[in-house]
Design a protein around this motif. Sequence first.
Motif, mmCIF file in Angstrom:
data_model
loop_
_atom_site.group_PDB
_atom_site.id
_atom_site.type_symbol
_atom_site.label_atom_id
_atom_site.label_comp_id
_atom_site.label_asym_id
_atom_site.label_seq_id
_atom_site.Cartn_x
_atom_site.Cartn_y
_atom_site.Cartn_z
ATOM 1 N N GLY A 93 -3.580 -9.326 -15.426
ATOM 2 C CA GLY A 93 -2.827 -8.415 -16.276
ATOM 3 C C GLY A 93 -2.415 -7.203 -15.479
ATOM 4 N N THR A 94 -2.161 -6.124 -16.167
ATOM 5 C CA THR A 94 -1.681 -4.891 -15.553
ATOM 6 C C THR A 94 -2.636 -4.371 -14.488
ATOM 7 O OG1 THR A 94 -0.602 -4.330 -17.638
ATOM 8 C CG2 THR A 94 -0.892 -2.552 -16.054
ATOM 9 N N GLU A 95 -3.919 -4.355 -14.789
ATOM 10 C CA GLU A 95 -4.897 -3.846 -13.819
ATOM 11 C C GLU A 95 -4.920 -4.707 -12.552
ATOM 12 O OE1 GLU A 95 -6.729 -1.056 -13.819
ATOM 13 O OE2 GLU A 95 -5.824 -0.467 -15.716
ATOM 14 N N MET A 96 -4.820 -6.005 -12.720
ATOM 15 C CA MET A 96 -4.844 -6.909 -11.569
ATOM 16 C C MET A 96 -3.604 -6.715 -10.707
ATOM 17 S SD MET A 96 -6.740 -9.081 -10.116
ATOM 18 C CE MET A 96 -6.501 -10.088 -8.675
ATOM 19 N N GLU A 97 -2.481 -6.575 -11.344
ATOM 20 C CA GLU A 97 -1.232 -6.359 -10.597
ATOM 21 C C GLU A 97 -1.279 -5.034 -9.831
ATOM 22 O OE1 GLU A 97 1.110 -8.625 -10.042
ATOM 23 O OE2 GLU A 97 -0.215 -9.932 -11.192
ATOM 24 N N ALA A 98 -1.813 -4.005 -10.463
ATOM 25 C CA ALA A 98 -1.947 -2.703 -9.802
ATOM 26 C C ALA A 98 -2.886 -2.806 -8.601
ATOM 27 C CB ALA A 98 -2.449 -1.656 -10.785
ATOM 28 N N LEU A 99 -3.986 -3.553 -8.750
ATOM 29 C CA LEU A 99 -4.923 -3.737 -7.652
ATOM 30 C C LEU A 99 -4.250 -4.441 -6.474
ATOM 31 C CD1 LEU A 99 -7.847 -3.580 -6.541
ATOM 32 C CD2 LEU A 99 -8.247 -5.795 -7.650
ATOM 33 N N LYS A 100 -3.511 -5.487 -6.756
ATOM 34 C CA LYS A 100 -2.814 -6.225 -5.691
ATOM 35 C C LYS A 100 -1.824 -5.318 -4.954
ATOM 36 C CE LYS A 100 -2.938 -10.779 -7.882
ATOM 37 N NZ LYS A 100 -2.075 -11.802 -8.509
ATOM 38 N N ARG A 101 -1.079 -4.511 -5.703
ATOM 39 C CA ARG A 101 -0.114 -3.597 -5.079
ATOM 40 C C ARG A 101 -0.821 -2.576 -4.189
ATOM 41 N NH1 ARG A 101 2.180 -3.730 -10.165
ATOM 42 N NH2 ARG A 101 1.306 -1.707 -10.688
ATOM 43 N N GLU A 102 -1.942 -2.074 -4.668
ATOM 44 C CA GLU A 102 -2.702 -1.080 -3.913
ATOM 45 C C GLU A 102 -3.235 -1.686 -2.613
ATOM 46 O OE1 GLU A 102 -5.778 2.477 -5.173
ATOM 47 O OE2 GLU A 102 -5.471 0.797 -6.537
ATOM 48 N N VAL A 103 -3.773 -2.886 -2.697
ATOM 49 C CA VAL A 103 -4.321 -3.565 -1.517
ATOM 50 C C VAL A 103 -3.206 -3.896 -0.523
ATOM 51 C CG1 VAL A 103 -5.461 -5.677 -0.720
ATOM 52 C CG2 VAL A 103 -6.337 -4.450 -2.731
ATOM 53 N N GLU A 104 -2.074 -4.301 -1.017
ATOM 54 C CA GLU A 104 -0.944 -4.662 -0.139
ATOM 55 C C GLU A 104 -0.567 -3.511 0.791
ATOM 56 O OE1 GLU A 104 1.927 -6.671 1.782
ATOM 57 O OE2 GLU A 104 0.489 -7.548 0.370
ATOM 58 N N GLN A 105 -0.714 -2.292 0.345
ATOM 59 C CA GLN A 105 -0.381 -1.132 1.170
ATOM 60 C C GLN A 105 -1.275 -1.014 2.398
ATOM 61 O OE1 GLN A 105 -0.545 2.269 -1.419
ATOM 62 N NE2 GLN A 105 1.135 1.553 -2.697
ATOM 63 N N TYR A 106 -2.424 -1.690 2.375
ATOM 64 C CA TYR A 106 -3.385 -1.613 3.481
ATOM 65 C C TYR A 106 -3.449 -2.898 4.308
ATOM 66 C CZ TYR A 106 -5.047 2.826 1.785
ATOM 67 O OH TYR A 106 -5.120 4.149 1.410
ATOM 68 N N SER A 107 -2.617 -3.869 4.003
ATOM 69 C CA SER A 107 -2.724 -5.176 4.652
ATOM 70 C C SER A 107 -2.526 -5.119 6.164
ATOM 71 C CB SER A 107 -1.742 -6.169 4.026
ATOM 72 O OG SER A 107 -0.419 -5.723 4.199
ATOM 73 N N ASP A 108 -1.762 -4.188 6.654
ATOM 74 C CA ASP A 108 -1.520 -4.096 8.104
ATOM 75 C C ASP A 108 -2.704 -3.504 8.867
ATOM 76 O OD1 ASP A 108 0.994 -5.155 7.747
ATOM 77 O OD2 ASP A 108 2.003 -3.212 7.728
ATOM 78 N N TYR A 109 -3.669 -2.938 8.184
ATOM 79 C CA TYR A 109 -4.791 -2.276 8.839
ATOM 80 C C TYR A 109 -5.993 -3.191 9.075
ATOM 81 C CZ TYR A 109 -2.191 1.922 7.699
ATOM 82 O OH TYR A 109 -1.209 2.872 7.597
ATOM 83 N N PHE A 110 -5.944 -4.402 8.517
ATOM 84 C CA PHE A 110 -7.070 -5.321 8.625
ATOM 85 C C PHE A 110 -6.590 -6.666 9.166
ATOM 86 C CE2 PHE A 110 -7.935 -2.351 5.170
ATOM 87 C CZ PHE A 110 -9.165 -1.845 5.545
ATOM 88 N N GLU A 111 -7.462 -7.352 9.904
ATOM 89 C CA GLU A 111 -7.119 -8.689 10.375
ATOM 90 C C GLU A 111 -6.994 -9.647 9.201
ATOM 91 O OE1 GLU A 111 -9.700 -10.200 13.463
ATOM 92 O OE2 GLU A 111 -9.695 -8.250 14.470
ATOM 93 N N ASP A 112 -7.865 -9.467 8.210
ATOM 94 C CA ASP A 112 -7.866 -10.340 7.040
ATOM 95 C C ASP A 112 -8.340 -9.535 5.843
ATOM 96 O OD1 ASP A 112 -7.686 -12.654 5.508
ATOM 97 O OD2 ASP A 112 -9.671 -13.370 6.079
ATOM 98 N N ILE A 113 -7.500 -9.460 4.837
ATOM 99 C CA ILE A 113 -7.882 -8.794 3.587
ATOM 100 C C ILE A 113 -7.459 -9.713 2.453
ATOM 101 C CG2 ILE A 113 -5.775 -7.401 3.535
ATOM 102 C CD1 ILE A 113 -7.540 -5.178 2.204
#
Length: 141
Positions: A93-113
Motif C-alpha cells: 500500500g501507500t507505506e510500502m510504496e513510500a518505503l521503496k521510494r526512500e530506499v531507491e534513493q540510496y541504491s547507489d551507495y550499497f553493493e546490494d540493497i
Amino acid sequence: MNFYKNMKKGAIVVAHFGTTHQDTKEKTIDIINKKMSKEFEKLDFFQVYTSRIINRILAKRSVENLNTSQMLEALKNQGYKHVIIQPTYIINGTEMEALKREVEQYSDYFEDIRVGTPLLTSTEDYFEVIKVIFEENVDLT
C-alpha cells in the motif's frame, strides 16, 4: 534467502510503521525484532519506524527512533555494503510504496540493497495465514 550468509558487513533493517504505546511495542515489535535478529544472526540488526507522526511523538518523549533515510545514511557512513530491509507491513500500500521510494534513493551507495515484501503479497500468502490460524486454533470471536 540464503544469499546473506556469506556477506561481509551486512545489515538487516526491520521497518515497522511504529507505535507510541510501550505495551503494544513489547507484544509485537519487540517479539518480531527478537525473532528476526535470531533468524539473521550473521547480519547486524537494526530497526526503523517509518511513520513520521509516530517518530515525532516519540521524539517529544525523548525516545529516538531513526527513520529509513537516517538509518540508510548511518549504514552508508559505517561502511555497510549489503542491506536487507524487511517491512512488517501486512499489505502492499501507500507505506510500502513510500518505503521503496526512500530506499531507491540510496541504491547507489550499497553493493546490494533489497526490500522484502509485506506479509500478504501473493494469493498463496493469504492461504498460508489462514492455514496457520487454523493450525493454532485461534479463536477469532
